[in-house]
Structures are given as C-alpha cells and as structure tokens.
Write a protein that holds these residues in place. Structure first.
Motif, PDB file in Angstrom:
ATOM      1  N   GLY A   1     113.460  62.747  44.922  1.00  0.00           N
ATOM      2  CA  GLY A   1     111.707  63.287  45.402  1.00  0.00           C
ATOM      3  C   GLY A   1     111.328  62.706  44.193  1.00  0.00           C
ATOM      4  O   GLY A   1     110.047  62.198  44.513  1.00  0.00           O
ATOM      5  N   PHE A   2     111.601  63.008  42.524  1.00  0.00           N
ATOM      6  CA  PHE A   2     110.752  62.143  41.506  1.00  0.00           C
ATOM      7  C   PHE A   2     110.000  61.149  42.300  1.00  0.00           C
ATOM      8  O   PHE A   2     109.509  60.498  41.712  1.00  0.00           O
ATOM      9  CB  PHE A   2     111.366  62.440  40.325  1.00  0.00           C
ATOM     10  N   LEU A   3     111.657  59.701  42.130  1.00  0.00           N
ATOM     11  CA  LEU A   3     111.274  58.914  42.456  1.00  0.00           C
ATOM     12  C   LEU A   3     110.207  58.057  43.406  1.00  0.00           C
ATOM     13  O   LEU A   3     109.094  57.108  43.366  1.00  0.00           O
ATOM     14  CB  LEU A   3     112.979  58.306  42.757  1.00  0.00           C
ATOM     15  N   ALA A   4     110.660  59.273  44.667  1.00  0.00           N
ATOM     16  CA  ALA A   4     108.900  58.666  45.728  1.00  0.00           C
ATOM     17  C   ALA A   4     108.384  59.451  45.598  1.00  0.00           C
ATOM     18  O   ALA A   4     107.449  58.475  46.093  1.00  0.00           O
ATOM     19  CB  ALA A   4     110.509  60.120  46.840  1.00  0.00           C
ATOM     20  N   ILE A   5     108.152  60.064  44.706  1.00  0.00           N
ATOM     21  CA  ILE A   5     106.647  60.914  44.410  1.00  0.00           C
ATOM     22  C   ILE A   5     105.860  59.125  43.237  1.00  0.00           C
ATOM     23  O   ILE A   5     105.088  59.209  43.816  1.00  0.00           O
ATOM     24  CB  ILE A   5     106.686  61.425  43.028  1.00  0.00           C
ATOM     25  N   VAL A   6     106.901  58.971  42.751  1.00  0.00           N
ATOM     26  CA  VAL A   6     106.814  57.695  42.060  1.00  0.00           C
ATOM     27  C   VAL A   6     105.823  56.610  43.073  1.00  0.00           C
ATOM     28  O   VAL A   6     105.544  55.816  42.236  1.00  0.00           O
ATOM     29  CB  VAL A   6     107.159  57.362  40.514  1.00  0.00           C
ATOM     30  N   THR A   7     106.983  56.471  43.703  1.00  0.00           N
ATOM     31  CA  THR A   7     106.403  55.275  44.438  1.00  0.00           C
ATOM     32  C   THR A   7     105.079  55.311  45.249  1.00  0.00           C
ATOM     33  O   THR A   7     105.056  54.172  45.382  1.00  0.00           O
ATOM     34  CB  THR A   7     107.843  54.516  45.664  1.00  0.00           C
ATOM     35  N   GLY A   8     104.943  56.352  45.679  1.00  0.00           N
ATOM     36  CA  GLY A   8     104.153  56.825  46.526  1.00  0.00           C
ATOM     37  C   GLY A   8     102.776  56.950  46.127  1.00  0.00           C
ATOM     38  O   GLY A   8     101.545  55.883  46.244  1.00  0.00           O
ATOM     39  N   ASN A   9     103.042  57.314  44.217  1.00  0.00           N
ATOM     40  CA  ASN A   9     101.875  56.790  43.881  1.00  0.00           C
ATOM     41  C   ASN A   9     101.259  55.442  43.385  1.00  0.00           C
ATOM     42  O   ASN A   9     100.462  54.932  43.575  1.00  0.00           O
ATOM     43  CB  ASN A   9     101.609  57.496  42.207  1.00  0.00           C
ATOM     44  N   THR A  10     102.300  54.749  43.298  1.00  0.00           N
ATOM     45  CA  THR A  10     102.617  53.039  43.072  1.00  0.00           C
ATOM     46  C   THR A  10     101.629  52.641  44.356  1.00  0.00           C
ATOM     47  O   THR A  10     100.757  51.826  44.781  1.00  0.00           O
ATOM     48  CB  THR A  10     103.303  51.860  42.531  1.00  0.00           C
ATOM     49  N   GLY A  11     101.858  53.113  45.238  1.00  0.00           N
ATOM     50  CA  GLY A  11     101.474  52.772  46.503  1.00  0.00           C
ATOM     51  C   GLY A  11     100.226  53.079  47.064  1.00  0.00           C
ATOM     52  O   GLY A  11      98.848  52.169  47.634  1.00  0.00           O
ATOM     53  N   LYS A  12     100.407  54.000  47.245  1.00  0.00           N
ATOM     54  CA  LYS A  12      98.390  54.650  46.326  1.00  0.00           C
ATOM     55  C   LYS A  12      97.934  53.733  46.307  1.00  0.00           C
ATOM     56  O   LYS A  12      96.571  52.876  46.211  1.00  0.00           O
ATOM     57  CB  LYS A  12      98.277  56.345  45.961  1.00  0.00           C
ATOM     58  N   MET A  13      97.853  53.576  44.720  1.00  0.00           N
ATOM     59  CA  MET A  13      97.659  51.981  43.206  1.00  0.00           C
ATOM     60  C   MET A  13      97.658  50.873  44.583  1.00  0.00           C
ATOM     61  O   MET A  13      96.132  50.278  45.073  1.00  0.00           O
ATOM     62  CB  MET A  13      97.761  52.269  42.430  1.00  0.00           C
ATOM     63  N   ALA A  14      98.251  50.210  44.722  1.00  0.00           N
ATOM     64  CA  ALA A  14      98.117  49.158  45.630  1.00  0.00           C
ATOM     65  C   ALA A  14      97.128  49.227  47.172  1.00  0.00           C
ATOM     66  O   ALA A  14      96.924  48.057  46.768  1.00  0.00           O
ATOM     67  CB  ALA A  14      99.880  49.035  46.521  1.00  0.00           C
ATOM     68  N   ARG A  15      97.230  49.773  47.371  1.00  0.00           N
ATOM     69  CA  ARG A  15      96.235  49.805  49.190  1.00  0.00           C
ATOM     70  C   ARG A  15      94.866  50.445  48.294  1.00  0.00           C
ATOM     71  O   ARG A  15      94.307  49.351  49.072  1.00  0.00           O
ATOM     72  CB  ARG A  15      96.521  51.303  49.484  1.00  0.00           C
ATOM     73  N   ASP A  16      94.611  50.342  46.968  1.00  0.00           N
ATOM     74  CA  ASP A  16      93.366  50.909  46.829  1.00  0.00           C
ATOM     75  C   ASP A  16      92.809  49.390  46.348  1.00  0.00           C
ATOM     76  O   ASP A  16      92.085  48.255  46.796  1.00  0.00           O
ATOM     77  CB  ASP A  16      93.124  51.156  45.383  1.00  0.00           C
TER      78      ASP A  16
END
Length: 452
Positions: free
Chosen positions: A240-255
């Motif tokens: 779950g921690f790794l999923a949060i990190v990956t999701g955070n990077t995904g938000k930045m990449a989307r930006d």
C-alpha cells in the motif's frame, strides 16, 4: 518482465533484489539465521549451525540447481520444499550430522515470508534513497520558481494564478509524507516470521519464544508478538505504501504531461538523443517519462486489488491467497522504483518556458481575474452584488471580445470605487496569489525540520 520493457518500467537495482537468485539468497540467509538462533538457545548443536553457515558462506546459491528447483516448485506448491531438500543435501555433503538440523522446526512459509521481508527491507532502502532525491529536487524547483507566475487549473480549465514553485512545493510535500510513512511503518512491517506448521513451534518444545527472539535478532528484524502466517497486513502495508508513492508520481506526471501539450507548452521533459520522438512525425516531442510513470500508476492499483484480496485467508495458513502475493508484490516494488527513477530524471532536467506561462495567463483576456475584481468590490457593495456585477461584465467581455479590464473600467459601479491605476493593480496576476509564498516557506521549513 521482458528485457525489452525493463528500462521503460523498472529500475535495475530493485529488479535485481527481486530476481530468483536474490530470493534464494535471502532464503539461505533465513536458514542460517534459524540454525544460529537454535544453536544459541541450545536446540541444535553449535557445530551443526557452524556447518550450515559454512555451506552458505562458501557455496551460497551455487549449492542450488535453480532449473530443477523451478520444476520441483511446480510439483511441491512452493519453492521452499525443494529448496530445503537441495540445501540439506549440500550440507550433508559437508557434514551428515549437521544436515539433520537444517530447517529444524520451521515450515516452508517461515522461510518464504522471512525472505520476502528481507527483500522488502533492501528494496525499501533503494526506494527511500529515491524518495529523498525526489524530495530534494522538488524543493529546489519550489525555491527556484516560487515567483514564476502561471495559471492554475481546475477541471482542466483555467482558474486562478498560482506559481510553478507552488506546484513543485506540493510535489515536495507529497514526497515528505511518503518519507514519513516509510519511517513510521518500518518497525511494524520488517518483522521476522517463524511459527512452524500452525504457528505454535511445538516441534521445538518450550524453546519457541527464545528461538524466535534469537532468530529475529540474527536477521536484525523486529520480533513478532505472535506468528502472522495468515495475517497479511504487514505485506499489504508495504504494498500500500508503494502504491501511494506510485500514485503520487502519477499525479506529477499527469501535471507535466498536460503542461507539455503543444497548445500549452509551459514545461518539457529533458531532451536526449532518441528520447521522445515519433516513428512517423519528426516534429513530436513526447512525454515519454510521463507515459512510463502513468502506466505504472495504472497497473499498480490492479495489483493492489490482488494484494487486498489475499488478506482473506483460511485458518492458520492459506490456500492460494498467500501464493498470489509472490507475483504481485515484486512487480509493485519494481513499478514503484521505475516510476521514481523516471520522476527524478524529469525533476532533475525539467525545462521551463516562462514566456508561454505568461502568454497562457492572458488567453482569457482577463477573465481569470474575475474573482479578484469581485472580491475587491465585495466590501464596497456586498459579495453577492459584486458577483452579479462581475458575472455580467464577463459575459459582455466574451460577447464583445474585449479584455475584462476594459469592460469593468467603464462600469459606473466600479468607477465609483477604483481608479484606472487601482484596476491595473487588481488585474496583475502576481497580486492575487494569496498565501502561496507562505505555503512554499512552510514546505521548505518542514524539510529543514523547522517547527511551524
């Protein structure tokens, strides 16, 4: 994963940690720790533990036939059963008496779970270093571009002015929280597993507790209060921690991928030979890092579904649910590390087009400052009246294709309270940034450990 895609989605160091060879090395490490712990407590002879450690030190993974292990694992239901047979045979070749004490009192899941925790510990160290680097890079961008005004967007539409530094500060704040999550969870999740067949360690009589403590100490892992064969929250928390990190990077990449669109062109991923091109269109500059990160952010939630489902297990040890982790967790680790690696590449070399940011602030001909005008008028005539007045001005500006400032400047209600110089100041984007600079300072100070 195919080597054709490894450099696109994964990170080499974490991929190596989750290779077959590394997993077996961790299992050998667990077996040696078990033998040393049992010898320390007096469950098995010290000489036997010494011989087991000798085989691990001198032969290591070379004592195993990985190809035959793979075949045997398909028949046995897990790799630990044929692994123990082969490792025992290697010890027997050195000392037959010592071989009788290999895997004494343990069960297959003890070795596999402990090896998984050892893998996770090493991989999390890599992830932590990546996060620290990403945090540092985002902080640098926040400081460098704290005054670079750009348009903020909501629902994919132009909204109000912000600064690029504020966007970067929010990214940095995400990384800060990720690092905090990692530090907080380590003592909970990096825990040894040793319980024997049903978690009772009955095979070593009244020495179970002492052996578990010694075993965890040998591996520098936390000692479990009780066996956790069927309770998978530790593994799920890691994932779950790794999923949060990956999701955070995904938000930045989307930006930044949206900001790279041709019509916007405010930032760009770093350039490089062979990077971001098109097979048919020579003019293209594609956000290739963002594509990799977003693919990971798309894939990880699906893998997390499998992980969450694996929490529902039968009695003391499960059928199938535990096994599903073996495929999902390594991929989540590798996708997360890959996403962080791509993110760091971009944060390190992000190209900023300040001219286009300024241009994009003006494409609505002042409409983005409507709220600023309304709030300036609100103390004079009430918020609702000001809202209606500015709303009608916006409609007229659009219909007549005039700048909003020109329209409101001709309104008697506005002229009664503001001069042309006042309006000019109101329509400056940099004058309507709220507490953005305070937020950036707070993020920078938090990173330095300065109390709020």
């Amino acid at each position: 994963m195919s080597q054709l895609f490894a450099n696109l989605f994964y990170q080499a160091e974490v991929s190596e940690i989750f290779s077959d060879e590394s997993h077996l090395k961790y299992m050998i490490q667990a077996e040696v720790a078990l033998a040393k712990a049992e010898a320390k407590v007096g469950v098995i002879p010290q000489l036997a533990a010494d011989k087991i450690e000798q085989v691990a030190t001198q032969q290591g993974i070379n004592a195993l036939d990985i190809e035959s292990l793979s075949i045997a694992a398909g028949l046995a239901g897990n790799v630990a059963i044929p692994f123990v047979k082969q490792f025992t045979a290697a010890v027997k070749a050195l000392d037959e008496d010592a071989s009788r004490y290999v895997h004494w009192g343990a069960t297959s899941q003890d070795m596999i779970d402990t090896a998984t925790i050892l893998q996770a510990r090493e991989a999390l160290e890599v992830i932590q270093l990546q996060l620290q680097h990403a945090h540092s890079l985002a902080l640098k961008l926040a400081e460098q571009y704290r005054s670079q005004v750009m348009i903020g967007r909501t629902w994919l539409q132009q909204a109000l002015p912000i600064t690029l530094g504020h966007k970067a500060a929010r990214w940095a704040s995400s990384f800060q929280r990720d690092l905090e999550r990692l530090a907080q969870m380590k003592s909970r999740v990096l825990t040894a597993q040793l319980g024997g067949a049903v978690g009772s360690l009955a095979s070593i009589l009244d020495q179970g507790t002492a052996v578990v403590e010694a075993y965890a100490s040998e591996l520098n892992l936390s000692t479990p209060t009780c066996t956790w064969h069927g309770e998978r929250d530790r593994i799920i928390e890691i994932a779950g921690f790794l999923a949060i990190v990956t999701g955070n990077t995904g938000k930045m990449a989307r930006d930044w991928s949206l900001m790279m669109q041709t019509e916007i062109a405010e930032v760009f991923e770093p350039t490089g030979k062979g990077r971001g091109g098109s097979s048919t269109m020579p003019h293209k500059r594609n956000p290739v890092a963002a594509a990799s990160i977003l693919a990971a952010a798309n894939r990880v939630p699906a893998l997390m579904s499998s992980m969450y489902q694996s929490m529902v297990q039968e009695h003391e040890r499960s059928l199938g649910a535990w096994h599903a982790e073996w495929l999902a967790l390594p991929e989540i680790f590798q996708l997360c590390a890959g996403a962080l690696a791509r993110t760091n590449e971009v944060l390190q070399g992000l190209e900023v087009n300040a001219d286009n940011m300024h241009h994009n602030l003006e494409v609505t001909h002042g409409l983005i400052m409507a709220e600023a005008v309304m709030m300036a008028l609100a103390p004079k005539m009430g918020r609702l009246n000001a809202h209606h007045l500015v709303e009608s001005a916006c409609k007229k500006a659009v219909e007549t294709q005039q700048h909003l400032q020109e329209v409101v400047a001709k309104m008697p209600e506005v002229q009664a309270h503001f001069s042309s110089e006042d309006l000019k100041q109101i329509f400056k984007a940099e004058s309507y940034l709220g507490n953005i600079q305070d937020q950036i300072d707070a993020v920078l100070n938090e990173a330095k450990g300065v109390a709020k």
